[in-house]
Design a protein around this motif. Structure first.
Motif, mmCIF file in Angstrom:
data_model
loop_
_atom_site.group_PDB
_atom_site.id
_atom_site.type_symbol
_atom_site.label_atom_id
_atom_site.label_comp_id
_atom_site.label_asym_id
_atom_site.label_seq_id
_atom_site.Cartn_x
_atom_site.Cartn_y
_atom_site.Cartn_z
ATOM 1 N N ASP A 1 -33.218 24.560 -4.530
ATOM 2 C CA ASP A 1 -31.837 25.322 -4.036
ATOM 3 C C ASP A 1 -33.134 25.895 -2.681
ATOM 4 O OD1 ASP A 1 -29.925 26.164 -2.629
ATOM 5 O OD2 ASP A 1 -29.733 27.925 -4.478
ATOM 6 N N PHE B 1 -26.288 20.358 -0.684
ATOM 7 C CA PHE B 1 -26.398 20.715 -1.984
ATOM 8 C C PHE B 1 -25.592 19.655 -2.696
ATOM 9 C CE2 PHE B 1 -25.937 22.369 -6.006
ATOM 10 C CZ PHE B 1 -26.840 22.510 -6.383
ATOM 11 N N LYS C 1 -24.218 27.907 -7.851
ATOM 12 C CA LYS C 1 -24.757 26.259 -8.721
ATOM 13 C C LYS C 1 -25.765 26.403 -8.954
ATOM 14 C CE LYS C 1 -26.033 25.360 -2.803
ATOM 15 N NZ LYS C 1 -26.555 26.847 -1.652
#
Ligand code: NAD
Length: 459
Positions: free
Chosen positions: A221, A349, A374
């Motif tokens: 990420d 994402f 996330k």
């Protein structure tokens, strides 16, 4: 002349029926013998693994011997507790009874090992087989022949063949083993051979545990500790030259941090293995020439960002990072199982998670992110055997966590620690009741009042 498989199996059958393996003291003594045998033969183990895979002593200890010692010592310490079984609540409908779950051995088990951690992938299941009270035949991988030889020598000297025995050999030997009737099969290897094992087992309805492989994604990420993540990715990919079932197979990285991240990966590879990994005693070799050729073929799937050096005579492939990789290129199809890291970038994402979920379920999925939301999304939406967040490989080392796959990456049961004991045990339910009195509720002819009580008790 070695005895035939069926003769040894017959002997194991007779031995199992003596019920000696049910005795906890016996099991603990055998585990102690196994541990002692390895302690006495450490030097030959180091030599064998160097010859097979050029594995350094430090890595033999941290990824093979140490894990085995840790496992066997735990079983020796805890077996008397694990074997006690568990008292379970008995509902009123079963009154007046008591209930418990008891772990019993399957009987004669077959353990088939893989080449990449040839010692611990054979010995840790063997610890489970012994601690759960089974007899066992172990077939180590023929692709790591020196370790196979050493295992056969140590184990066949330590145990009588009616209890535990190593049979060495290639695919043909394995086919013969699979032709026999077992009470349980524990297989570590590729999904392709896993299917063959399962098909053979199905003929006798033999339960199987399949510890398989697959393409493990590492999703990086934008919001992560870049330096630490890059270091752990470099380590998790190139440890064991990528010949690890928990190795990162491919990298999915946010496009904004790709360049900086790969710079760090490169820096760490140089730190770990020097600028010339071929000369580093910490950089291993590919198992055989066929694998070198197979892995070499993947390098054309993208642009070499780093590495790409090959010395086939030495079974050497340098740590290699590929960029400009398309998701439908060959390197993104099969498990790589070597030191090639394809890098795919993403900007969304959700789409990156979608890409992971389009493939077969991996053995482990990795996420490097400092964003709690996330992390939660990843845990909730990605299906994989295990998950490791902000680290590589270390989930494998925690023996309190069951290690195992899902779907294409494995089935049956996770193992390690207590789970290894459970994997080799059948959980048997035991209900014990009194004959001092006998409630009439359940017996025909059924009375209306009795049915009402049953309805109340089962609602
Ligand atoms: P493999 O499947 O080629 O071989 C494993 C075993 O199966 C060997 O002992 C071999 O003799 C036997 N075998 C091979 N072909 C056979 C056939 N046609 N019929 C019957 N038996 C056969 O696996 P490998 O190359 O040793 O190991 C690499 C694979 O194992 C990778 O996919 C890796 O991800 C997986 N793996 C999984 C784990 C895990 O714990 N989940 C651990 C290590 C490796």
């Amino acid at each position: 002349m070695p005895e035939s498989i069926s003769v040894i199996l017959e002997k194991q059958d007779i031995f199992f029926q003596t019920h000696i393996t049910r005795d906890i003291r016996f099991r603990i003594n055998q585990l102690k013998k196994l541990k002692q045998a390895l302690i006495e033969n450490e030097q030959v183990v180091y030599e064998a693994l160097w010859k097979d895979l050029r594995k350094s002593e430090a890595e033999v200890y941290s990824s093979e011997l140490g894990l085995f010692y840790n496992e066997v010592s735990l079983h020796i310490r805890k077996l008397h507790i694990w074997t006690k079984g568990k008292r379970i609540f008995t509902p009123l409908i079963c009154f007046p009874s008591s209930s418990r779950v008891q772990n019993i051995p399957f009987g004669r088990v077959l353990i088939i090992g893989a080449f990449n951690f040839p010692l611990q992938l054979s010995l840790i299941p063997l610890v489970g087989a012994i601690s759960a009270g089974n007899t066992a035949i172990l077939k180590p991988s023929e692709q790591s022949p020196e370790t196979s030889k050493v295992l056969a020598k140590i184990i066949n000297k330590t145990f009588s063949e009616e209890f535990v025995h190593v049979i060495e050999g290639d695919v043909e030997v394995n086919k013969k083993l699979l032709h026999e009737k077992w009470d349980m099969i524990f297989f570590t290897g590729s999904p392709r051979v896993g299917r063959i094992v399962m098909e053979a087992a199905s003929k006798n309805l033999t339960p199987v545990i399949l510890e398989l492989g697959g393409k493990n994604p590492a999703l990086v990420d934008e919001n992560c500790n870049l330096k630490i993540a890059a270091k752990r990715v470099a380590w998790g990919k190139f440890y064991n030259v990528g010949q690890s079932c928990v190795a990162i197979d491919y990298l999915l990285i946010h496009e904004n941090i790709k360049d900086k991240f790969l710079e760090e990966v490169k820096k760490n590879i140089n730190l770990f293995f020097t600028e010339d990994p071929e000369k580093s005693s910490n950089y291993m070799r590919i198992v055989n020439n066929a694998s070198v050729q197979r892995i070499k073929g993947y390098i054309d799937s993208g642009t070499v960002y780093f590495g790409g050096m090959i010395n086939a005579d030495d079974k050497y492939i340098s740590p290699t990072v590929l960029v400009n990789v398309s998701t439908d290129s060959p390197v993104m199809q099969d498990e790589i199982f070597g030191p090639v890291l394809p890098v795919v970038t993403y900007s969304d994402f959700n789409k990156a998670i979608g890409l992971i979920n389009k493939k077969e379920k991996p053995l482990v999925s990795y996420l490097y992110s400092s964003d709690k939301k996330k992390q939660k999304q990843f845990l909730g939406q990605v299906s994989s055997g295990d998950v490791c967040i902000n680290d590589s490989v270390m989930h494998f080392v925690n023996h309190k966590l069951p290690f195992g796959g899902i779907g294409n990456s494995g089935m049956g049961s996770g193992y390690h620690g207590k789970y290894t004991f459970e994997a080799f045990s059948h959980k048997r339910s035991v209900l014990k009741t009194t004959t001092a009195f006998d409630l009439p509720l359940r017996y025909p002819p059924y009375k209306k009042w009795a049915l009402q009580i049953i309805k109340f008790l089962l609602k």
